[in-house]
Scaffold this motif. Structure first.
Motif, PDB file in Angstrom:
ATOM      1  N   ASP A   1     -20.953  46.140 -73.289  1.00  0.00           N
ATOM      2  CA  ASP A   1     -20.593  46.818 -74.529  1.00  0.00           C
ATOM      3  C   ASP A   1     -20.140  48.262 -74.348  1.00  0.00           C
ATOM      4  O   ASP A   1     -19.652  48.875 -75.309  1.00  0.00           O
ATOM      5  N   GLU A   2     -20.272  48.791 -73.155  1.00  0.00           N
ATOM      6  CA  GLU A   2     -19.829  50.174 -72.956  1.00  0.00           C
ATOM      7  C   GLU A   2     -18.315  50.300 -73.101  1.00  0.00           C
ATOM      8  O   GLU A   2     -17.811  51.342 -73.529  1.00  0.00           O
TER       9      GLU A   2
ATOM     10  N   ALA B   1     -29.774  47.120 -79.637  1.00  0.00           N
ATOM     11  CA  ALA B   1     -30.121  46.591 -78.314  1.00  0.00           C
ATOM     12  C   ALA B   1     -28.952  46.733 -77.344  1.00  0.00           C
ATOM     13  O   ALA B   1     -29.144  47.069 -76.162  1.00  0.00           O
ATOM     14  N   ASP B   2     -27.721  46.480 -77.844  1.00  0.00           N
ATOM     15  CA  ASP B   2     -26.534  46.636 -77.005  1.00  0.00           C
ATOM     16  C   ASP B   2     -26.419  48.076 -76.498  1.00  0.00           C
ATOM     17  O   ASP B   2     -26.184  48.324 -75.313  1.00  0.00           O
ATOM     18  N   TYR B   3     -26.539  49.027 -77.430  1.00  0.00           N
ATOM     19  CA  TYR B   3     -26.339  50.440 -77.101  1.00  0.00           C
ATOM     20  C   TYR B   3     -27.396  50.948 -76.122  1.00  0.00           C
ATOM     21  O   TYR B   3     -27.087  51.710 -75.197  1.00  0.00           O
ATOM     22  N   LEU B   4     -28.621  50.512 -76.305  1.00  0.00           N
ATOM     23  CA  LEU B   4     -29.702  50.983 -75.434  1.00  0.00           C
ATOM     24  C   LEU B   4     -29.525  50.544 -73.986  1.00  0.00           C
ATOM     25  O   LEU B   4     -30.113  51.142 -73.077  1.00  0.00           O
ATOM     26  N   THR B   5     -28.700  49.533 -73.748  1.00  0.00           N
ATOM     27  CA  THR B   5     -28.497  49.089 -72.363  1.00  0.00           C
ATOM     28  C   THR B   5     -27.726  50.117 -71.535  1.00  0.00           C
ATOM     29  O   THR B   5     -27.808  50.101 -70.307  1.00  0.00           O
ATOM     30  N   PHE B   6     -26.962  51.014 -72.208  1.00  0.00           N
ATOM     31  CA  PHE B   6     -26.203  52.004 -71.433  1.00  0.00           C
ATOM     32  C   PHE B   6     -26.347  53.439 -71.966  1.00  0.00           C
ATOM     33  O   PHE B   6     -25.800  54.376 -71.378  1.00  0.00           O
ATOM     34  N   ARG B   7     -27.101  53.637 -73.040  1.00  0.00           N
ATOM     35  CA  ARG B   7     -27.192  54.974 -73.656  1.00  0.00           C
ATOM     36  C   ARG B   7     -27.676  56.038 -72.678  1.00  0.00           C
ATOM     37  O   ARG B   7     -27.127  57.145 -72.625  1.00  0.00           O
ATOM     38  N   ASP B   8     -28.681  55.753 -71.891  1.00  0.00           N
ATOM     39  CA  ASP B   8     -29.224  56.757 -70.972  1.00  0.00           C
ATOM     40  C   ASP B   8     -28.191  57.207 -69.944  1.00  0.00           C
ATOM     41  O   ASP B   8     -28.227  58.349 -69.466  1.00  0.00           O
TER      42      ASP B   8
END
Length: 290
Positions: A55-56, A119-126
């Motif tokens: 999703d990034e 959930a999608d966003y949290l996979t790459f937010r950090d």
């Protein structure tokens, strides 16, 4: 072989190649192609995710296309300001209307981004670190040109001297509303002198004398038709901008709730405060007192 299996004489079959449209150019040895003209190799290779998450790519492309639309909006805004200074309102109206259509595209883009779940966003937010739309140079220029001036907003750009210089120049320049009011004064409308001499590096908050001036325009639109049309163009722009802000707030809240933004701001709470800011306050006040 049945009739159904027999190739139609006018359709490409197994042994009959497709035909290009008549006149289609195919030899680009010495000619510029569509991709060359649009620099597509550069644009389409500019998506460089910092994670391996699916999703990034969506997140990057939405923000890159937003920046492209904002580049066009700034192009039109500067041209509209120049046209207004020259007194060429017909040209300015076209440019301002185009900015409104650009804003509508920006609003629609939130619909696509909202398909990104928490959930999608949290996979790459950090992996984004402290990068944030808060640091968008073009967005800040647009806000400054609309009138939301704030010198402190230069600070995120201090590490990039050219960006800092450009934004500082925008801070020190008259806003869209400033040049409108100056033009109206030149046309003989009673714009208060203190408004014309105001510090353009500060956010404009309104003046009762300007409300009275606009009242005169709205009460006699036949006499002041161009000024009336200009006023409604400005209202359109602010209306679109407020809709963009609102969709920004709801999309962010939908994805991250009340978490802090990656840039360190209060996130939704910070964005909600922007909804109370008016660029052309008297044009909204006049609707109440008219």
């Amino acid at each position: 072989m049945t009739d159904a299996d027999t190739p139609h004489p006018d359709k490409p079959g197994k042994d009959k190649p497709s035909k290009l449209p008549d006149g289609a150019h195919t030899d680009f040895t010495d000619d510029m192609t569509y991709g060359d003209y649009l620099q597509l190799d550069t644009i389409l290779s500019a998506q460089r995710p910092v994670s391996d998450k699916h999703d990034e790519q969506l997140f990057i492309i939405i923000h890159q296309t937003t920046e492209l639309w904002m580049k066009l909006a700034l192009h039109e805004m500067h041209a509209a300001i120049d046209a207004i200074i020259e007194g060429n309102l017909r040209a300015a109206f076209k440019m301002l209307a185009r900015i409104g259509r650009i804003q509508s595209q920006l609003i629609q883009s939130w619909d696509v981004l909202s398909t990104l779940t928490p959930a999608d966003y949290l996979t790459f937010r950090d992996a984004l670190g402290h990068s944030s739309g808060f640091q968008s140079l073009q967005y800040r220029q647009i806000e400054f040109l609309f009138g939301n001036k704030n010198r402190a907003m230069l600070e995120p750009h201090r590490d990039r001297p050219e960006d800092y210089k450009l934004l500082e120049k925008t801070l020190n320049s008259p806003t869209l509303y400033d040049v409108v009011l100056r033009l109206l004064a030149e046309k003989g409308l009673p714009v208060p002198e203190e408004v014309l001499r105001r510090d353009v590096t500060e956010r404009y908050t309104g003046h009762p004398g300007v409300t009275e001036m606009w009242l005169g325009v709205y009460r006699d639109t036949d006499k002041h038709w161009q000024e009336y049309e200009l006023a409604e163009e400005l209202v359109d722009l602010e209306d679109w901008f407020q809709q963009w802000r609102f969709r920004h707030v709801t999309t962010v809240e939908r994805i991250i709730g009340n978490k802090r933004g990656t840039g360190g701001t209060a996130g939704v709470a910070y964005l909600q405060k922007a909804l109370d800011i008016r660029f052309f306050p008297e044009l909204w006040e006049v609707r109440t007192v008219l």
